[in-house]
Design a protein around this motif. Structure first.
Motif, PDB file in Angstrom:
ATOM      1  N   UNK A 148      50.060   7.850  -9.345  1.00  0.00           N
ATOM      2  CA  UNK A 148      50.472   7.694 -10.745  1.00  0.00           C
ATOM      3  C   UNK A 148      51.178   8.948 -11.256  1.00  0.00           C
ATOM      4  N   UNK A 149      50.702  10.106 -10.866  1.00  0.00           N
ATOM      5  CA  UNK A 149      51.294  11.362 -11.349  1.00  0.00           C
ATOM      6  C   UNK A 149      52.419  11.872 -10.442  1.00  0.00           C
ATOM      7  N   UNK A 150      52.676  11.153  -9.369  1.00  0.00           N
ATOM      8  CA  UNK A 150      53.719  11.543  -8.427  1.00  0.00           C
ATOM      9  C   UNK A 150      53.468  12.953  -7.884  1.00  0.00           C
ATOM     10  N   UNK A 151      52.243  13.173  -7.435  1.00  0.00           N
ATOM     11  CA  UNK A 151      51.840  14.460  -6.860  1.00  0.00           C
ATOM     12  C   UNK A 151      51.423  14.246  -5.410  1.00  0.00           C
ATOM     13  N   UNK A 152      51.540  15.274  -4.589  1.00  0.00           N
ATOM     14  CA  UNK A 152      51.023  15.147  -3.221  1.00  0.00           C
ATOM     15  C   UNK A 152      49.491  15.043  -3.253  1.00  0.00           C
ATOM     16  N   UNK A 153      48.950  14.162  -2.422  1.00  0.00           N
ATOM     17  CA  UNK A 153      47.488  13.987  -2.385  1.00  0.00           C
ATOM     18  C   UNK A 153      46.786  15.293  -2.044  1.00  0.00           C
ATOM     19  N   UNK A 154      47.384  16.100  -1.187  1.00  0.00           N
ATOM     20  CA  UNK A 154      46.756  17.367  -0.801  1.00  0.00           C
ATOM     21  C   UNK A 154      46.532  18.277  -2.007  1.00  0.00           C
ATOM     22  N   UNK A 155      47.497  18.290  -2.939  1.00  0.00           N
ATOM     23  CA  UNK A 155      47.349  19.135  -4.136  1.00  0.00           C
ATOM     24  C   UNK A 155      46.207  18.633  -5.021  1.00  0.00           C
ATOM     25  N   UNK A 156      46.088  17.332  -5.151  1.00  0.00           N
ATOM     26  CA  UNK A 156      45.022  16.759  -5.980  1.00  0.00           C
ATOM     27  C   UNK A 156      43.673  16.998  -5.304  1.00  0.00           C
ATOM     28  N   UNK A 157      43.618  16.838  -3.977  1.00  0.00           N
ATOM     29  CA  UNK A 157      42.370  17.116  -3.241  1.00  0.00           C
ATOM     30  C   UNK A 157      41.964  18.577  -3.397  1.00  0.00           C
ATOM     31  N   UNK A 158      42.937  19.467  -3.345  1.00  0.00           N
ATOM     32  CA  UNK A 158      42.647  20.894  -3.509  1.00  0.00           C
ATOM     33  C   UNK A 158      42.123  21.185  -4.913  1.00  0.00           C
ATOM     34  N   UNK A 159      42.663  20.500  -5.904  1.00  0.00           N
ATOM     35  CA  UNK A 159      42.185  20.657  -7.276  1.00  0.00           C
ATOM     36  C   UNK A 159      40.718  20.237  -7.392  1.00  0.00           C
ATOM     37  N   UNK A 160      40.378  19.120  -6.751  1.00  0.00           N
ATOM     38  CA  UNK A 160      38.977  18.673  -6.742  1.00  0.00           C
ATOM     39  C   UNK A 160      38.105  19.727  -6.068  1.00  0.00           C
TER      40      UNK A 160
END
Length: 187
Positions: A145-157
Motif C-alpha cells: 500500500x505504501x509502495x515501500x520495500x518489504x525489507x525496510x518495513x521489516x527493519x522498522x518492525x
C-alpha cells in the motif's frame, strides 16, 4: 445509647478523613515522582499529543499496522474484557468475522499464520502492543500500500521491537502507535 452513637460518628468521621483526604493526598504525592507526574505517558508528534504510550488505539486503515482488537472500543475509562467464553457462539462469530476481515486485507497470509492476538481482545481491551509476529504478518500489506520495500518495513518492525523486561521477564513486544508514527515518518 450515647456511648455507642458518639464513638460510631467519630469513627465514621475519622475514616472519612483518612480515606477521602489523607489517602488520596498520599497517592497524589507519590505520583508526582512518576513520569508525567502520574498523568500518563503521552506520545506527541510535531507538538501535538496523538495518544498514550500505555493505551491501545484503533488502526484499521491498510497503510497502518493494525492493533489488537478491543472489547471496550479502546475506552480507557471502562477497560475490561468481553467476559465471553471460548465456546460462546457470539464470541466465536466475532472472532471469525475478524479473521475474515484480516484475510480480505491480507490475502497473502494463510489463515494458520494469523496470530491469535490480531483476532482476540486482551483482558483489559486496551493493550497497545502486539508480538513481533503480529506486526510482521502485516508487513506485506503495508509495503504494498505504501509502495515501500518489504525489507525496510521489516527493519522498522525490528527496530521498534522491545525485548523482555530485564531480558527475561515477559515476551518481546511492539508498541503499535509508536510503530505507526515511525511508519509515517519514513521517506
Amino acid at each position: 445509647m450515647k456511648t455507642h452513637i458518639v464513638p460510631a460518628i467519630l469513627m465514621t468521621l475519622a475514616t472519612f478523613v483518612l480515606l477521602v483526604v489523607v489517602y488520596p493526598l498520599i497517592v497524589w504525592g507519590i505520583a508526582q515522582f512518576a513520569p508525567e507526574k502520574g498523568r500518563g505517558e503521552t506520545i506527541a508528534v510535531n507538538g501535538k499529543v496523538v495518544g498514550f504510550a500505555k493505551v491501545g488505539q484503533k488502526f484499521t486503515a491498510d497503510n497502518y499496522f493494525w492493533s489488537r482488537p478491543s472489547a471496550v472500543e479502546y475506552n480507557a475509562a471502562g477497560s475490561g474484557g468481553s467476559n465471553k467464553g471460548p465456546s460462546n457462539p457470539d464470541y466465536l462469530a466475532q472472532v471469525q468475522a475478524r479473521i475474515d476481515t484480516f484475510l480480505v486485507h491480507n490475502p497473502t497470509v494463510p489463515k494458520s499464520a494469523i496470530p491469535s492476538e490480531l483476532v482476540t481482545a486482551s483482558g483489559s481491551g486496551l493493550d497497545p502492543h502486539l508480538s513481533p509476529q503480529g506486526a510482521e504478518v502485516q508487513v506485506a500489506r503495508i509495503a504494498k500500500v505504501r509502495n515501500l520495500p518489504e525489507d525496510k518495513v521489516k527493519e522498522l518492525v525490528k527496530t521498534h521491537t522491545e525485548g523482555p523486561f530485564l531480558g527475561m521477564f515477559g515476551p518481546s513486544k511492539v508498541n503499535i502507535l509508536a510503530l505507526n508514527i515511525a511508519l509515517d515518518q519514513m521517506k
